[in-house]
Design a protein around this motif. Structure first.
Motif, PDB file in Angstrom:
ATOM      1  N   ILE A  85      -3.337 166.119  13.066  1.00 20.95           N
ATOM      2  CA  ILE A  85      -3.423 164.920  13.911  1.00 20.95           C
ATOM      3  C   ILE A  85      -4.890 164.488  14.042  1.00 20.95           C
ATOM      4  CG2 ILE A  85      -3.060 164.019  16.253  1.00 20.95           C
ATOM      5  CD1 ILE A  85      -0.595 165.961  16.331  1.00 20.95           C
ATOM      6  N   ALA A  86      -5.773 165.472  14.201  1.00 26.55           N
ATOM      7  CA  ALA A  86      -7.210 165.169  14.312  1.00 26.55           C
ATOM      8  C   ALA A  86      -7.717 164.514  13.029  1.00 26.55           C
ATOM      9  CB  ALA A  86      -7.987 166.436  14.608  1.00 26.55           C
ATOM     10  N   LEU A  87      -7.234 165.016  11.879  1.00 23.45           N
ATOM     11  CA  LEU A  87      -7.632 164.433  10.586  1.00 23.45           C
ATOM     12  C   LEU A  87      -7.224 162.967  10.500  1.00 23.45           C
ATOM     13  CD1 LEU A  87      -6.874 167.060   7.784  1.00 23.45           C
ATOM     14  CD2 LEU A  87      -9.076 166.306   8.596  1.00 23.45           C
ATOM     15  N   TYR A  88      -6.086 162.650  11.094  1.00 24.61           N
ATOM     16  CA  TYR A  88      -5.598 161.269  11.072  1.00 24.61           C
ATOM     17  C   TYR A  88      -6.290 160.414  12.144  1.00 24.61           C
ATOM     18  CZ  TYR A  88      -2.517 157.259  11.214  1.00 24.61           C
ATOM     19  OH  TYR A  88      -2.039 155.983  11.192  1.00 24.61           O
ATOM     20  N   LEU A  89      -6.645 161.072  13.259  1.00 25.94           N
ATOM     21  CA  LEU A  89      -7.219 160.344  14.406  1.00 25.94           C
ATOM     22  C   LEU A  89      -8.653 159.857  14.129  1.00 25.94           C
ATOM     23  CD1 LEU A  89      -6.349 159.613  17.312  1.00 25.94           C
ATOM     24  CD2 LEU A  89      -7.399 161.718  18.085  1.00 25.94           C
ATOM     25  N   ILE A  90      -9.436 160.672  13.446  1.00 27.04           N
ATOM     26  CA  ILE A  90     -10.860 160.352  13.213  1.00 27.04           C
ATOM     27  C   ILE A  90     -11.046 158.978  12.533  1.00 27.04           C
ATOM     28  CG2 ILE A  90     -12.976 161.093  11.992  1.00 27.04           C
ATOM     29  CD1 ILE A  90     -11.934 164.018  12.510  1.00 27.04           C
ATOM     30  N   PRO A  91     -10.357 158.699  11.400  1.00 22.41           N
ATOM     31  CA  PRO A  91     -10.574 157.389  10.763  1.00 22.41           C
ATOM     32  C   PRO A  91     -10.119 156.209  11.606  1.00 22.41           C
ATOM     33  CG  PRO A  91      -8.808 158.557   9.660  1.00 22.41           C
ATOM     34  CD  PRO A  91      -9.443 159.527  10.576  1.00 22.41           C
ATOM     35  N   CYS A  92      -9.203 156.462  12.559  1.00 23.47           N
ATOM     36  CA  CYS A  92      -8.752 155.370  13.442  1.00 23.47           C
ATOM     37  C   CYS A  92      -9.931 154.847  14.267  1.00 23.47           C
ATOM     38  CB  CYS A  92      -7.641 155.852  14.374  1.00 23.47           C
ATOM     39  SG  CYS A  92      -6.099 156.124  13.528  1.00 23.47           S
ATOM     40  N   PHE A  93     -10.840 155.737  14.648  1.00 22.69           N
ATOM     41  CA  PHE A  93     -12.007 155.322  15.432  1.00 22.69           C
ATOM     42  C   PHE A  93     -12.992 154.519  14.577  1.00 22.69           C
ATOM     43  CE2 PHE A  93     -10.436 158.827  18.107  1.00 22.69           C
ATOM     44  CZ  PHE A  93     -10.309 158.126  19.286  1.00 22.69           C
ATOM     45  N   PHE A  94     -13.126 154.927  13.308  1.00 16.58           N
ATOM     46  CA  PHE A  94     -13.989 154.145  12.390  1.00 16.58           C
ATOM     47  C   PHE A  94     -13.416 152.734  12.225  1.00 16.58           C
ATOM     48  CE2 PHE A  94     -14.900 158.417  10.220  1.00 16.58           C
ATOM     49  CZ  PHE A  94     -16.050 158.601  10.951  1.00 16.58           C
TER      50      PHE A  94
END
Lengths: 153, 145
Positions: A85-94
């Motif tokens: 989930i963290a791997l998916y969440l990080i690019p959402c912030f970019f």
């Protein structure tokens, strides 16, 4: 590089490109918000539905029904899910940062913000590219291990 | 306004331009987009080759699960792959046109590329909406049962 303001050639951003960029930024903001909300909901689901998962682990059979095994398996599964989930969440912030900066840059006619917004999109693309390389490497490693296992069986 | 190729360009309404920093970002974005598209394209080609080579066992396996609906399921799967490829084609179009536009200093090519990216993100957004609707529908249905 990012702080440079000079234009290499006279490519201006006209009204058509501007409308495309606004549309791209708005949809990206929507997709980023969806991604963040879904990731957080999944984490909440794991936290509150974790006990259900935990209780179901005891149905694995007598061999695996010890409490220590269940706790370990539960913790492992939770860590595994949270990691992905963290791997998916990080690019959402970019993505969100790109969208917000792009909209502000166009509204305020700010070249610096425009540069920063494209930089965020660059990081977003690079992130997924590197993740793809990592996944391919893992597949290659699995293939090598499998081939070695077949050869030395 | 004329660019270096002599074509008339739409005048810029804004002071913001495609600066050196934006060009660098665009180049990097295109590079990574191409890389991911090649990987996805390669995976699809590999999958199709495996499916063709091992078609008998795949057909048997599908038939044991879906029975008389096997060919409908296989057909749906092929259609989904074709739609997915068309969807990725938009991303490819973006990367290709922006790259060419940057190389030839052609603002219209860049604009066409950005338009493709816009359609790609609109379709992604619609896909996201459908996903949420499906999820909400599923949760509501689960609540009733």
């Amino acid at each position: 590089m990012d702080t440079e303001q000079s234009s290499l050639f006279t490519l201006g951003i006209d009204d058509i490109t501007q409308s495309h960029l606004i549309s791209i930024a708005k949809w990206n903001r929507f997709l980023a918000i969806i991604g963040i909300i879904m990731s957080l909901l999944t984490i909440l689901g794991l936290l509150f539905g974790g006990s259900y998962l935990f209780s179901n682990l005891s149905t694995f059979g007598n061999r695996y029904s010890s409490t220590s095994y269940n706790t370990g398996a539960f913790a492992g599964a939770m860590l595994f899910y949270v990691f992905f989930i963290a791997l998916y969440l990080i690019p959402c912030f970019f993505r969100l940062s790109f969208a917000n900066k792009m909209l502000k840059a166009i509204a305020a006619n700010d070249q610096q913000l425009l540069n920063e917004s494209f930089n965020q999109l660059k990081i977003f693309s690079k992130y997924w590219g590197i993740l793809t390389i990592v996944v391919i490497s893992i597949y290659a490693l699995i293939l090598i291990v499998l081939l070695l296992g077949i050869m030395f069986r | 306004m004329e660019d270096l190729t002599g074509e008339t360009q739409a005048p810029s309404l804004f002071d913001i331009t495609i600066s050196e920093s934006v060009i660098y970002s665009f180049e990097q974005i295109c590079k990574w987009v191409f890389f991911q598209l090649y990987v996805v394209g390669g995976s699809i080609v590999l999958g199709v080759l495996i499916a063709l080579l091992d078609s008998d066992s795949i057909e048997r396996s599908l038939y044991s699960k879906f029975g008389e609906y096997t060919y409908y399921v296989a057909g749906t799967f092929v259609i989904v792959i074709i739609i997915y490829c068309a969807f990725l084609g938009l991303l490819f179009n973006f990367a290709l046109k922006v790259k060419k536009g940057m190389a030839k200093q052609d603002v219209q090519k860049v604009e066409q590329g950005v338009a493709s990216l816009k359609i790609y993100f609109i379709l992604s957004g619609i896909g996201g909406m459908l996903y949420i609707l499906t999820l909400v529908f599923g949760v509501v249905r689960l609540g009733y049962t």
